[in-house]
Scaffold this active site. Structure first.
Site, PDB file in Angstrom:
ATOM      1  N   GLU A  12       0.702  -1.372  -0.231  1.00 25.46           N
ATOM      2  CA  GLU A  12       0.131   0.337   0.125  1.00 25.46           C
ATOM      3  C   GLU A  12       0.923   0.940   0.213  1.00 25.46           C
ATOM      4  OE1 GLU A  12      -2.868  -0.190  -1.132  1.00 25.46           O
ATOM      5  OE2 GLU A  12      -3.735  -0.892   0.678  1.00 25.46           O
ATOM      6  N   THR A  14       2.589   2.184  -2.311  1.00 27.47           N
ATOM      7  CA  THR A  14       4.153   2.264  -2.442  1.00 27.47           C
ATOM      8  C   THR A  14       4.123   2.528  -4.189  1.00 27.47           C
ATOM      9  OG1 THR A  14       3.086   0.045  -2.918  1.00 27.47           O
ATOM     10  CG2 THR A  14       4.944   0.260  -1.272  1.00 27.47           C
ATOM     11  N   ASP A  15       2.617   2.034  -5.301  1.00 23.54           N
ATOM     12  CA  ASP A  15       2.542   2.629  -6.679  1.00 23.54           C
ATOM     13  C   ASP A  15       2.948   3.447  -6.655  1.00 23.54           C
ATOM     14  OD1 ASP A  15       0.646   3.830  -5.215  1.00 23.54           O
ATOM     15  OD2 ASP A  15      -1.091   2.961  -7.093  1.00 23.54           O
ATOM     16  N   GLY A  79     -16.775   4.904  -2.349  1.00 22.09           N
ATOM     17  CA  GLY A  79     -15.463   5.336  -1.026  1.00 22.09           C
ATOM     18  C   GLY A  79     -15.837   3.928   0.170  1.00 22.09           C
ATOM     19  N   GLY A  81     -13.503   2.294  -0.577  1.00 28.20           N
ATOM     20  CA  GLY A  81     -11.849   1.766  -0.836  1.00 28.20           C
ATOM     21  C   GLY A  81     -11.684   0.236  -1.747  1.00 28.20           C
ATOM     22  N   LEU A  82     -13.025   0.228  -2.673  1.00 27.67           N
ATOM     23  CA  LEU A  82     -12.573  -1.204  -3.234  1.00 27.67           C
ATOM     24  C   LEU A  82     -11.884  -0.519  -5.035  1.00 27.67           C
ATOM     25  CD1 LEU A  82     -15.535  -3.020  -2.222  1.00 27.67           C
ATOM     26  CD2 LEU A  82     -12.279  -3.649  -2.066  1.00 27.67           C
ATOM     27  N   SER A  83     -11.583   0.649  -4.905  1.00 30.35           N
ATOM     28  CA  SER A  83     -11.614   0.977  -6.127  1.00 30.35           C
ATOM     29  C   SER A  83     -12.553   1.208  -7.301  1.00 30.35           C
ATOM     30  CB  SER A  83     -10.218  -0.586  -6.808  1.00 30.35           C
ATOM     31  OG  SER A  83      -9.626   0.337  -7.103  1.00 30.35           O
ATOM     32  N   SER A  84     -13.457   1.886  -7.072  1.00 30.80           N
ATOM     33  CA  SER A  84     -14.884   2.080  -8.035  1.00 30.80           C
ATOM     34  C   SER A  84     -14.924   2.993  -9.140  1.00 30.80           C
ATOM     35  CB  SER A  84     -16.273   2.451  -7.121  1.00 30.80           C
ATOM     36  OG  SER A  84     -15.884   3.465  -6.144  1.00 30.80           O
ATOM     37  N   ASP A 129      -5.225   0.561  -8.816  1.00 38.98           N
ATOM     38  CA  ASP A 129      -5.811  -0.103  -9.295  1.00 38.98           C
ATOM     39  C   ASP A 129      -6.566   0.333 -10.985  1.00 38.98           C
ATOM     40  OD1 ASP A 129      -6.712   1.039  -6.717  1.00 38.98           O
ATOM     41  OD2 ASP A 129      -7.186   2.575  -6.856  1.00 38.98           O
TER      42      ASP A 129
HETATM   43  C1  GLA Z   1      -5.455   4.197  -3.667  1.00 45.18           C
HETATM   44  C2  GLA Z   1      -4.835   4.641  -4.872  1.00 45.18           C
HETATM   45  C3  GLA Z   1      -3.414   3.820  -5.436  1.00 45.18           C
HETATM   46  C4  GLA Z   1      -3.143   3.621  -4.174  1.00 45.18           C
HETATM   47  C5  GLA Z   1      -3.544   3.170  -3.022  1.00 45.18           C
HETATM   48  C6  GLA Z   1      -2.667   2.765  -1.735  1.00 45.18           C
HETATM   49  O1  GLA Z   1      -5.887   3.248  -3.811  1.00 45.18           O
HETATM   50  O2  GLA Z   1      -6.080   5.315  -5.973  1.00 45.18           O
HETATM   51  O3  GLA Z   1      -2.951   4.710  -6.683  1.00 45.18           O
HETATM   52  O4  GLA Z   1      -1.858   4.829  -4.314  1.00 45.18           O
HETATM   53  O5  GLA Z   1      -4.565   4.157  -3.108  1.00 45.18           O
HETATM   54  O6  GLA Z   1      -2.016   1.960  -2.216  1.00 45.18           O
END
Ligand code: GLA
Length: 318
Positions: A12, A14-15, A79, A81-84, A129
């Site tokens: 997390e 790290t990207d 919202g 945190g599952l990347s919607s 994501d």
């Molecule tokens: C969010 C961002 C990602 C990543 C994470 C943390 O999901 O969209 O690019 O930085 O937070 O790991």
């Protein structure tokens, strides 16, 4: 077109530091259907700012899009945190490309969706994501090296153990959380150290940085190591070790990255009390969801949903 949400097993923040992550795609996601609307200059239908930004980025990249209407449906909570947002971007981009009869290489498309999110939502996200939504293979996590952009499938054989997510109840909007600030701190640390990104930094560099940059670097270095250790543990079927690594990641995100909140801490504590072998905040933090690992014999508490590695973006049959 369907684009899934993602769970990040570990790796997390790290990207955007050219580091390592280990996400997998989940069954829930976003479906986008594009229909030709000849004479329509742009994109209509469910056209949010993000949808328009995706269309603009596709055009800016030279894709010849016809006038279109987009219908979007989602099985992903926003919202959490599952990347919607990434799932919306990827599904819309693929739907528009499909309608235009054009294609785009996945890494290039991930970057394009990243730019659209930044433009529409103000988030300076990394590529985690978008790459997970586009490229994660079924039954596997995807080890992503953000320096080389090498993608390596890592079989996620849980052997009866279960991964599950619980919403902290705190909705998170990345741009308004500390996310962009953390990213700026990391860039500042890299600049002070004279390296292109924190991937090139070493342990000894932690002592050369002022607070809080020293702790941010310590998190990034430790988290990259934990991704490698998780890949090894999965290969050996050592799920207790995966649980330990999830806990260590959480402690680091809380104490070194200052990305936790009271609601997240309560959620983590509740999951551990319910028998989780490991639990950690997931995604950008500052709210959102918590990921936990359970043995097969533990009954999942209410409102805790099991997640399993599903396939990345695809055309839905029927
Ligand atoms: C969010 C961002 C990602 C990543 C994470 C943390 O999901 O969209 O690019 O930085 O937070 O790991």
């Amino acid at each position: 077109m369907f684009a899934p949400g993602r769970v990040n097993l570990i790796g997390e923040h790290t990207d955007y530091n050219d580091g390592l992550s280990l996400p997998f795609a989940i069954g829930e996601g976003v479906t986008a259907d594009a229909t030709l609307r000849p004479g329509h200059a742009g994109v209509g239908g469910d056209a949010s700012e993000l949808v328009c930004a995706v269309a603009e980025e596709l055009r800016a990249a030279g894709h010849d899009l016809p006038g279109a209407e987009i219908a979007i449906s989602s099985s992903l909570a926003e919202g959490e945190g599952l990347s919607s947002s990434a799932a919306v971007g990827v599904a819309v981009a693929l739907a528009l490309l499909g309608l235009a009869g054009e294609s785009c290489e996945p890494v290039e498309l991930a970057r394009l969706c990243q730019r659209a999110e930044r433009r529409a939502l103000g988030t300076r996200s990394g590529l985690l994501d978008q790459l997970a939504a586009l490229c994660a293979p079924e039954g596997c996590a995807l080890r992503i090296d953000f320096r080389s952009l090498e993608l390596t499938p890592v079989p996620l054989r849980l052997g009866g153990w279960r991964l599950a997510v619980a919403a902290s109840g705190e909705r998170r909007e990345l741009a308004r959380s500390g996310y962009n600030e953390r990213r700026a701190e990391c860039e500042g640390a890299a600049e002070l150290l004279g390296v292109g990104s924190l991937r090139a930094a070493r342990r000894a560099d932690v002592d050369r940085l002022p607070e809080p940059m020293d702790r941010r670097l310590a998190h990034v270095l430790g988290e990259n190591e934990r991704v490698e250790q998780t890949v090894t543990a999965l290969g050996e079927g050592d799920m207790s070790e995966v649980g330990r690594l999830l806990d260590a990641s959480h402690a680091s995100l809380r104490d070194l990255y200052d990305a936790s909140t009271d609601a997240v801490e309560r959620t983590v504590a509740g999951l551990r009390e319910a028998g989780a072998v490991g639990a950690r905040m997931m995604g950008g933090g500052f709210g959102g969801s918590v990921l936990a690992l359970f043995t097969a014999d533990v009954e999942l508490p209410r409102r805790v949903r099991a997640v399993a590695p599903a396939a990345g973006a695809r055309v839905l049959a029927g």
